[in-house]
Design a protein around this motif. Structure first.
Motif, PDB file in Angstrom:
ATOM      1  N   ARG A  25       0.636  -1.254   0.277  1.00 31.08           N
ATOM      2  CA  ARG A  25       0.193   0.168  -0.100  1.00 31.08           C
ATOM      3  C   ARG A  25       0.747   1.685  -0.009  1.00 31.08           C
ATOM      4  N   LYS A  26       2.344   1.072   0.374  1.00 32.82           N
ATOM      5  CA  LYS A  26       2.887   2.070   0.775  1.00 32.82           C
ATOM      6  C   LYS A  26       3.563   2.481  -0.877  1.00 32.82           C
ATOM      7  N   THR A  27       4.276   4.122  -1.178  1.00 33.77           N
ATOM      8  CA  THR A  27       4.597   4.664  -2.146  1.00 33.77           C
ATOM      9  C   THR A  27       6.409   4.096  -1.914  1.00 33.77           C
ATOM     10  N   LEU A  28       6.271   4.216  -3.559  1.00 32.86           N
ATOM     11  CA  LEU A  28       7.702   3.061  -3.751  1.00 32.86           C
ATOM     12  C   LEU A  28       8.590   4.144  -3.063  1.00 32.86           C
ATOM     13  N   LYS A  29       8.453   5.277  -2.785  1.00 35.59           N
ATOM     14  CA  LYS A  29       9.677   6.082  -2.081  1.00 35.59           C
ATOM     15  C   LYS A  29       9.305   5.810  -0.516  1.00 35.59           C
ATOM     16  N   ASN A  30       8.227   5.297  -0.330  1.00 32.84           N
ATOM     17  CA  ASN A  30       8.260   5.373   2.178  1.00 32.84           C
ATOM     18  C   ASN A  30       8.787   3.858   1.872  1.00 32.84           C
ATOM     19  N   GLY A  31       8.502   3.013   1.256  1.00 27.23           N
ATOM     20  CA  GLY A  31       8.728   1.466   0.850  1.00 27.23           C
ATOM     21  C   GLY A  31      10.215   1.209   1.150  1.00 27.23           C
ATOM     22  N   LEU A  32      11.007   2.029  -0.160  1.00 26.37           N
ATOM     23  CA  LEU A  32      12.356   1.383  -0.312  1.00 26.37           C
ATOM     24  C   LEU A  32      13.091   1.910   1.194  1.00 26.37           C
ATOM     25  N   SER A  33      12.614   3.210   1.586  1.00 26.59           N
ATOM     26  CA  SER A  33      13.730   3.848   2.788  1.00 26.59           C
ATOM     27  C   SER A  33      13.376   3.122   3.609  1.00 26.59           C
ATOM     28  N   ASN A  34      11.835   2.318   4.013  1.00 22.11           N
ATOM     29  CA  ASN A  34      11.729   2.166   5.562  1.00 22.11           C
ATOM     30  C   ASN A  34      11.613   0.585   5.121  1.00 22.11           C
ATOM     31  N   SER A  35      12.317  -0.217   4.372  1.00 28.02           N
ATOM     32  CA  SER A  35      12.540  -1.430   4.501  1.00 28.02           C
ATOM     33  C   SER A  35      12.984  -2.585   5.063  1.00 28.02           C
ATOM     34  N   GLY A  36      14.297  -1.735   4.993  1.00 29.90           N
ATOM     35  CA  GLY A  36      15.320  -2.261   6.635  1.00 29.90           C
ATOM     36  C   GLY A  36      16.395  -3.273   5.789  1.00 29.90           C
ATOM     37  N   ILE A  37      15.912  -3.283   4.217  1.00 33.00           N
ATOM     38  CA  ILE A  37      16.057  -4.563   3.506  1.00 33.00           C
ATOM     39  C   ILE A  37      17.981  -4.032   2.481  1.00 33.00           C
ATOM     40  N   ILE A  38      17.473  -2.491   2.483  1.00 33.27           N
ATOM     41  CA  ILE A  38      19.026  -1.582   1.405  1.00 33.27           C
ATOM     42  C   ILE A  38      18.706  -0.165   2.955  1.00 33.27           C
ATOM     43  N   SER A  39      19.438   0.215   2.392  1.00 29.72           N
ATOM     44  CA  SER A  39      19.671   1.242   3.270  1.00 29.72           C
ATOM     45  C   SER A  39      19.516   2.465   2.303  1.00 29.72           C
ATOM     46  N   VAL A  40      17.799   3.414   2.303  1.00 33.80           N
ATOM     47  CA  VAL A  40      18.909   4.125   0.306  1.00 33.80           C
ATOM     48  C   VAL A  40      17.617   5.585   1.041  1.00 33.80           C
ATOM     49  N   SER A  41      17.831   6.567   0.835  1.00 35.28           N
ATOM     50  CA  SER A  41      16.891   7.697   1.777  1.00 35.28           C
ATOM     51  C   SER A  41      16.107   8.108   1.014  1.00 35.28           C
ATOM     52  N   LYS A  42      14.859   8.742   1.334  1.00 40.95           N
ATOM     53  CA  LYS A  42      13.882   9.768   0.745  1.00 40.95           C
ATOM     54  C   LYS A  42      14.347  10.289  -1.218  1.00 40.95           C
ATOM     55  N   GLU A  43      15.818  11.130  -0.077  1.00 44.36           N
ATOM     56  CA  GLU A  43      15.947  12.280  -1.302  1.00 44.36           C
ATOM     57  C   GLU A  43      16.240  11.794  -2.111  1.00 44.36           C
ATOM     58  N   LYS A  44      17.462  10.461  -2.044  1.00 43.24           N
ATOM     59  CA  LYS A  44      17.979   9.432  -3.267  1.00 43.24           C
ATOM     60  C   LYS A  44      16.876   8.901  -4.730  1.00 43.24           C
ATOM     61  N   VAL A  45      16.268   8.498  -3.346  1.00 45.58           N
ATOM     62  CA  VAL A  45      14.690   7.427  -4.224  1.00 45.58           C
ATOM     63  C   VAL A  45      14.025   8.560  -5.043  1.00 45.58           C
ATOM     64  N   ASP A  46      13.330  10.167  -4.699  1.00 45.72           N
ATOM     65  CA  ASP A  46      13.396  11.089  -5.495  1.00 45.72           C
ATOM     66  C   ASP A  46      13.884  11.513  -6.314  1.00 45.72           C
ATOM     67  N   LEU A  47      15.186  11.843  -6.458  1.00 40.61           N
ATOM     68  CA  LEU A  47      16.078  11.778  -7.305  1.00 40.61           C
ATOM     69  C   LEU A  47      16.230  10.712  -8.906  1.00 40.61           C
ATOM     70  N   ALA A  48      16.190   9.712  -7.714  1.00 43.02           N
ATOM     71  CA  ALA A  48      15.921   8.299  -9.068  1.00 43.02           C
ATOM     72  C   ALA A  48      14.748   8.739  -9.642  1.00 43.02           C
ATOM     73  N   LEU A  49      13.560   8.605  -9.215  1.00 43.30           N
ATOM     74  CA  LEU A  49      11.930   9.323  -9.900  1.00 43.30           C
ATOM     75  C   LEU A  49      12.263   9.941 -10.755  1.00 43.30           C
ATOM     76  N   LYS A  50      12.854  10.718 -10.511  1.00 38.44           N
ATOM     77  CA  LYS A  50      12.414  11.898 -11.452  1.00 38.44           C
ATOM     78  C   LYS A  50      13.310  12.029 -12.621  1.00 38.44           C
ATOM     79  N   GLU A  51      14.578  11.313 -12.406  1.00 43.78           N
ATOM     80  CA  GLU A  51      15.422  10.638 -13.551  1.00 43.78           C
ATOM     81  C   GLU A  51      14.836   9.654 -14.457  1.00 43.78           C
ATOM     82  N   MET A  52      13.894   9.319 -14.148  1.00 36.13           N
ATOM     83  CA  MET A  52      13.150   8.306 -14.494  1.00 36.13           C
ATOM     84  C   MET A  52      12.051   8.632 -15.490  1.00 36.13           C
ATOM     85  N   GLY A  53      11.904   9.561 -15.274  1.00 37.10           N
ATOM     86  CA  GLY A  53      10.141  10.528 -15.871  1.00 37.10           C
ATOM     87  C   GLY A  53       9.059   9.842 -14.414  1.00 37.10           C
TER      88      GLY A  53
END
Ligand code: SAM
Length: 285
Positions: free
Chosen positions: A234-262
């Motif tokens: 149910r979560k957005t990709l941004k929240n899912g990735l930064s909260n999963s505990g499986i990988i360590s990646v900031s919301k800002e980094k996800v934001d940038l990547a999503l922007k780059e991918m349009g």
């Protein structure tokens, strides 16, 4: 030996050996010749092929496989079935039955020793309780394979075959589709088995890609991203990735990547294609 796809012949063998079904081994034996023909036809076995059968049971499908293949190796965990198999398969000299747990069996060694390292075919009416570990084990260990033609729970077959944006789409769909092209070849109702399973079944053929459909720098990292994305659907990709505990990646980094991918910042993982996950993985890695 009589065709065990005919129900009365299976009953006779079960009575002869006073066999009792083990629920913990997922034992539901096929008793339908049409379904057996479908599986065998879909697997496209020739006299060149080495076939690995997982869980031969009393040897029903094994008999069909022996007729078509050069060699069949059948791995069965239940030792009570070993004497039954030596009886039901006594007419064939191109079969080896191994009494082992498939999850511990060295398939790579089998391919090396029995098939000069060339790709083999896997055919099975799988024990449903370990469908995913069996299939993922085959893929991840890099066993040389042409195809995997298996009976699985209907719902699992749907998950393997579906694409983005559907409720069944998830980590299993993406993993399977990274390694193979899935095709559901038949839906099989419970009355084709003895005893009847509580769920519907389907035969699915996974034809291994000669070349992966996407290129990605770090395969393992991509699968971590995929796993994280579907942990909280149910979560957005941004929240899912930064909260999963499986990988360590900031919301800002996800934001940038999503922007780059349009992509929109509120996008959910379940809408991304395999290609998009590969791109995201390269950008976040
Ligand atoms: N192939 C038979 C047929 O179609 O009638 C039997 C299929 S039955 C669904 C699954 C078979 O897998 C059973 O014979 C069961 O004992 C065997 N099995 C269960 N777990 C296994 C494991 N870990 N390794 C090897 N065989 C296993």
């Amino acid at each position: 030996m009589a065709n065990l796809g005919i129900p009365q012949n299976t009953i006779d063998v079960l009575n002869k050996y006073k066999f009792t079904f083990q629920k913990r081994f997922g034992q539901n034996f096929l008793i339908d010749t049409h379904v057996l023909d479908k599986i065998i036809d879909a697997s496209e076995i020739t006299k060149d092929d080495l076939v690995l059968e997982i869980g031969p049971g009393i040897g029903t499908m094994t008999q069909y496989l022996c007729e078509r293949a050069r060699k069949v190796v059948a791995v069965e965990i239940d030792k009570a079935l070993i004497p039954v198999l030596s009886d039901t398969l006594s007419a064939y000299d191109n079969v080896t039955v191994v009494n082992e747990d498939i999850l511990k069996y060295d398939i790579r060694a089998l391919v090396e020793n029995e098939n000069e390292g060339k790709p083999i075919k896997v055919v099975a009416n799988l024990p449903y309780y370990i469908t995913t570990p069996i299939i993922m084990g085959l893929f991840e260990e890099g066993v040389p394979l042409k195809s995997i033609t298996v009976m699985v729970q209907k719902e699992v077959a749907d998950r393997m075959q579906t694409g983005p944006g559907t409720k069944d789409y998830g980590a299993l769909s993406l993993a399977v589709q990274y390694y193979a092209k899935p095709l559901i070849v038949a839906n099989v109702p419970p009355n084709c088995f003895m005893p009847r399973p509580a769920v519907g079944s389907a035969v699915i053929k996974l034809s291994l890609h000669e070349e992966k459909p996407v290129s990605v720098k770090d395969e393992a990292f991509m699968f971590k991203i995929i796993k994280s994305s579907f942990m909280q659907r149910r979560k957005t990709l941004k929240n899912g990735l930064s909260n999963s505990g499986i990988i360590s990646v900031s919301k800002e980094k996800v934001d940038l990547a999503l922007k780059e991918m349009g992509l929109n910042e509120s996008v959910r993982g379940e809408t991304l294609t395999l290609e998009q996950f590969a791109k995201l993985s390269d950008l976040l890695g």
